[in-house]
Write an enzyme that holds these catalytic residues in place. Structure first.
Site, short mmCIF file in Angstrom:
data_model
loop_
_atom_site.label_atom_id
_atom_site.label_comp_id
_atom_site.label_asym_id
_atom_site.label_seq_id
_atom_site.Cartn_x
_atom_site.Cartn_y
_atom_site.Cartn_z
N GLY A 144 3.81 -28.22 -19.80
CA GLY A 144 3.02 -27.70 -21.04
C GLY A 144 2.61 -28.53 -21.90
O GLY A 144 1.96 -28.11 -23.20
N THR A 145 2.38 -29.87 -21.61
CA THR A 145 1.91 -30.63 -22.65
C THR A 145 0.33 -30.57 -22.95
O THR A 145 -0.13 -30.59 -24.18
CB THR A 145 1.73 -32.34 -22.11
OG1 THR A 145 1.33 -32.59 -20.67
CG2 THR A 145 3.18 -32.76 -22.18
N GLY A 146 -0.47 -30.12 -22.05
CA GLY A 146 -1.67 -29.86 -22.35
C GLY A 146 -2.05 -28.71 -23.20
O GLY A 146 -3.00 -28.70 -24.26
N CYS A 147 -1.19 -27.66 -23.03
CA CYS A 147 -1.41 -26.43 -23.81
C CYS A 147 -0.97 -26.62 -25.14
O CYS A 147 -1.50 -26.04 -26.10
CB CYS A 147 -0.48 -25.40 -23.07
SG CYS A 147 -0.73 -24.97 -21.55
N THR A 197 7.49 -33.03 -18.95
CA THR A 197 6.12 -33.03 -19.41
C THR A 197 5.54 -31.60 -19.26
O THR A 197 4.21 -31.54 -19.60
CB THR A 197 5.17 -34.06 -19.05
OG1 THR A 197 5.06 -33.94 -17.62
CG2 THR A 197 5.62 -35.33 -19.32
N LYS A 203 -8.25 -36.74 -22.17
CA LYS A 203 -6.95 -37.21 -22.31
C LYS A 203 -6.47 -38.10 -21.46
O LYS A 203 -6.64 -37.75 -19.99
CB LYS A 203 -6.04 -35.87 -22.37
CG LYS A 203 -6.32 -34.65 -23.30
CD LYS A 203 -5.41 -33.78 -23.40
CE LYS A 203 -5.78 -32.93 -22.11
NZ LYS A 203 -5.02 -31.68 -22.10
#
Length: 264
Positions: A207-210, A205, A174
């Site tokens: 928690g964007t990865g989760c 932003t 990412k």
């Protein structure tokens, strides 16, 4: 109704971890279940404390789920110790999980280390080889490859290195962290594909990865191909970031349920 399981840590402030995953599943109209690997005291300013769940209890959580409501796909997020990683991997092998998205959570959005360094070897040897796709961000790809990443070319090099390291596993590196922001690269044994993204101008932003990995898992369970699942997940993230609820004093959460009609 499609059934999804998230194996991850709890975020008491609701923006990441189990809470973000279950909200994302709900937004995709799939049935969400959870096995909690750790309790975290955290908020939009950072992580204050982590209390890991006992290995035996996590195993019992997984047994309870797989013996009753068998998930169509599984997402694994925060797992902070080698014994826990090995136990989860053993259960995933035991129940022959077919669709597995692993978000190799090592560093939070706020920069806090969430994975003990000694657990990385277990992650690489036991869990990542089982995945359908892994979704490292730039710092995580650096940790997994040992190379610094400062450009799209180096993103490509790192993704290829991970594809060789984990044969048969799709790699989604990412963009972000000032490197090719919002543009992600998928590398599989067959091809390489860039997924351009729309950068949303917001500091919130958390928690964007989760959320992205959970949205990918949901779309895979719904029958979409991996490229389709990634594209749909990215579109969902853009909407969640664009509907910024502006909560907290640091890097705030997104609106995971933006796709639902507002309450009259």
């Amino acid at each position: 109704m499609k059934r999804l399981l998230t194996i991850a840590g709890s975020d008491c402030s609701g923006g990441a971890g189990i809470q973000a995953d279950l909200k994302t599943f709900a937004a995709h109209h799939v049935y969400g279940m959870s096995a909690i690997t750790a309790l975290t005291a955290q908020n939009t300013l950072g992580v204050q404390a982590i209390h890991e769940a006992p290995v035996e209890f996590v195993e019992q959580e997984l047994e309870s789920i797989f013996q009753d409501i068998v998930p169509d796909a599984v997402k694994v997020g925060m797992v902070s110790s080698a014994p826990l990683i090995r136990a989860i991997a053993a259960k995933l092998r035991q129940y022959a999980v077919r669709l597995l998205v692993v978000d190799p959570v090592m560093v939070s959005t706020s920069g806090s280390r969430l994975l003990a360094p000694e657990a990385q070897e277990a992650l690489e040897q036991e869990l990542l080889p089982l995945a359908t796709v892994i979704t490292p961000n730039i710092p995580e790809a650096t940790a997994l490859t040992g190379m610094e990443i400062h450009s799209p070319g180096e993103m490509t090099q790192a993704a290829r290195m991970l594809a060789r390291k984990f044969p048969g596993v799709a790699i989604l590196v990412k963009g972000g962290h000032a490197v090719n922001d919002a543009n992600d690269l998928l590398v599989t044994q067959e091809k390489e594909e860039w997924f351009p993204g729309k950068r949303v101008d917001t500091p919130n932003t958390h928690g964007t990865g989760c959320t992205l990995s959970s949205a990918i898992a949901a779309n895979l369970a719904l029958g979409h191909s991996l490229p389709q699942a990634i594209q749909r997940a990215k579109e969902y993230i853009v909407g969640a970031l664009s509907h910024d609820p502006r909560l907290g004093h640091g890097q705030g959460p997104m609106d995971h349920l933006w796709v639902l009609p507002p309450t009259p």
